[in-house]
Write an enzyme that holds these catalytic residues in place. Structure first.
Site, PDB file in Angstrom:
ATOM      1  N   GLU A  29       0.759  -1.044  -0.313  1.00 58.82           N
ATOM      2  CA  GLU A  29       0.006   0.073   0.432  1.00 58.82           C
ATOM      3  C   GLU A  29       0.888   1.204   0.183  1.00 58.82           C
ATOM      4  O   GLU A  29       0.564   1.926   1.237  1.00 58.82           O
ATOM      5  CB  GLU A  29      -1.381   0.068   0.982  1.00 58.82           C
ATOM      6  CG  GLU A  29      -2.026  -0.752   0.922  1.00 58.82           C
ATOM      7  CD  GLU A  29      -2.978  -0.410   1.843  1.00 58.82           C
ATOM      8  OE1 GLU A  29      -3.541   0.381   3.114  1.00 58.82           O
ATOM      9  OE2 GLU A  29      -4.366  -1.975   1.944  1.00 58.82           O
ATOM     10  N   GLU A  47      -5.274  -8.455  -0.166  1.00 63.77           N
ATOM     11  CA  GLU A  47      -6.234  -8.118   1.321  1.00 63.77           C
ATOM     12  C   GLU A  47      -7.197  -7.801   0.767  1.00 63.77           C
ATOM     13  O   GLU A  47      -7.776  -7.701  -0.719  1.00 63.77           O
ATOM     14  CB  GLU A  47      -5.540  -6.569   2.132  1.00 63.77           C
ATOM     15  CG  GLU A  47      -4.196  -7.510   2.771  1.00 63.77           C
ATOM     16  CD  GLU A  47      -3.955  -6.086   3.389  1.00 63.77           C
ATOM     17  OE1 GLU A  47      -4.381  -4.600   4.023  1.00 63.77           O
ATOM     18  OE2 GLU A  47      -2.640  -5.682   3.715  1.00 63.77           O
TER      19      GLU A  47
END
Ligand code: FCB
Length: 472
Positions: free
Chosen positions: A177, A378
């Protein structure tokens, strides 16, 4: 028809391709604990969480799930719920307590043992090298990702870990991320939560850089990724694979006609200009550079080539649609539709619920950039999990979420999109960034007083889905 064959037939036609990985994901700071044991250095998250008022209830990851000491039990639990792959992260300050210099053999030893246990349990290890816990020393010395020194140190660390674990770990994610840690850490970011409302997020090192500085940090992060990919190739084995795990911003078309679909793709490419797009195209989009103007990052052509070093897979974290868009006759070819104030959410305020994002994200990545392989690195949701009188945790909302999201992912694989695995966030309840132990994301419940682990209803669902390789 007995219960088993009924389940099998209910899922017939909703199968995933053979060899699909049924994974779970965690990150070092969120589960390990042992924050200063065995020679580990301080990370920016240690420093931040130890500062009163930064995290809800002043929770810290000092002990967290105590996974550092309970990893054997945790691997056994993963096996018992049918998991076939585990995405964990390596804490950089365990390996290089000062960020650079001499490696710490005890830190390496921990991950090496974990990998051996996973393989013995038939669980494929997937390692993330940076899940935000930067060595505090690099923050202090260089201002973190503001400096090329940190970028180079990251590549050295990545190469070192690939050299140590690459005989057994076949998949490495460089950075988790980009968008989250860069935007929240170096500027502070506002997430839209519907009805025109936003939630403000600020994470360590809690800087508020002006646009030029922020753009340079974004550039350094993707450059760090590119250099790390090269370092992994140089120090891993011939069959070691590398890629990233990015929480791409996804523009979801509300109507599935070709014009809407195209408008959404155009929007997604632009929304990810500084991260996903440049990593997969090797260029910043014209609109990104034009918008940035004199604040654009400083870069060379050679750096762009490094940033776009070929990856073996694209990892995407997919939780929610970022925007809904509709086509427009005027540039940029789409316009953003506001998210309704009554749009359903999961338990976290930021978590707009729309399972379709799990279809559109891989479809857009595939159609825009054709990576060889895609992993959903995720996806998951928080829920108000409670132990009921009979001792079980009936997280019916998480089961709904899982079934809805995996239905959309199966739609993607059935259309031939190259999605080869799904990693549920998370294996266990854990320490959540900013919200501490309040937001429970696990398939396995954790009592943070006794550290007892109890698989939830959703873990049962997941075990059956993994067993049948299908939506159940
Ligand atoms: C993602 C993070 C992960 C976790 C989930 C809920 O943004 O990568 O560590 O906190 O959100």
């Amino acid at each position: 028809m007995n219960a088993n064959s009924a389940a099998a037939s209910a899922s017939a036609g909703r199968r995933f391709p053979g060899g699909f990985y049924w994974g779970v994901a965690t990150s070092a700071y969120q589960v390990e604990g042992a924050w200063d044991e065995d020679g580990k250095g301080e990370s920016i998250w240690d420093r931040f969480a130890h500062t009163p008022g930064k995290i809800k209830n002043n929770d810290t990851g000092d002990v967290a799930n105590d996974h550092y000491h309970r990893h054997e039990e945790d691997v056994a639990l993963m096996k018992s719920i049918g998991v076939t792959a585990y995405r964990f992260s390596v804490a950089w300050p365990r390996i290089f307590p000062d960020g650079t210099g001499r490696p710490n053999p005890k830190g390496v030893g921990f991950y090496s043992r974990l990998v051996d246990e996973l393989l013995a349990a038939g669980i494929e290890p997937f390692a993330t090298l940076y899940h935000w816990d930067l060595p505090q020393a690099l923050q202090d010395r260089y201002g973190g990702w503001q400096s090329m020194e940190t970028v180079r140190a990251f590549a050295d660390y990545a190469g070192y870990v690939a050299g140590q674990l690459g005989d057994r770990v076949k998949h490495f994610f460089t950075i988790n991320e980009f968008r989250s840690f860069v935007e929240a850490g170096y500027r502070g970011t506002d997430a839209k939560v519907g009805g025109g409302k936003t939630v403000h997020l600020a994470a360590p090192p809690e800087l508020q850089l002006p646009p030029a500085g922020l753009n340079q940090v974004r550039h350094h992060a993707v450059l760090g990724h590119g250099l790390a990919v090269q370092a992994i190739r140089a120090h891993g084995r011939a069959d070691t694979e590398a890629g990233f795990a990015e929480n791409m911003a996804v523009a979801v078309p509300v109507i599935g006609t070709p014009e809407h679909v195209k408008a959404a793709e155009t929007a997604t490419r632009e929304l990810n200009a500084a991260f996903l797009t440049v990593m997969l195209e090797g260029r910043y989009t014209d609109a990104y550079l034009a918008d940035a103007g004199s604040d654009a990052p400083r870069f060379t052509d050679e750096e762009l080539t490094t940033i776009a070093s070929p990856v073996d897979f694209a990892g995407i974290n997919v939780y929610r649609p970022n925007v809904y868009v509709a086509p427009s006759d005027r540039p940029p070819g789409y316009h953003v539709i506001p998210i309704s104030a009554s749009h359903p959410t999961m338990a976290s305020a930021w978590h707009i619920f729309d399972p379709e994002v799990m279809y559109w994200a891989p479809r857009q990545v595939s159609s825009l950039w054709q990576p060889k392989s895609i992993f959903i690195t995720e996806n998951g949701c928080a829920a108000a999990d409670q132990i009921s009188e009979d001792g079980n945790i009936y997280d019916s909302d998480r089961v709904m979420f899982l079934r809805a999201c995996l239905t959309q992912l199966q739609r993607a694989t059935s259309e031939g999109l190259p999605v080869h695995g799904y990693f549920h966030w998370s294996a266990q309840d854990n320490f959540e960034w900013l919200s501490g132990f309040g937001d429970r994301f696990g398939l396995i419940y954790v009592d943070f007083t006794t550290l007892e682990r109890i698989p939830k209803l959703s873990a049962q669902w997941y075990r059956e889905a993994a067993r049948l390789n299908a939506v159940v």
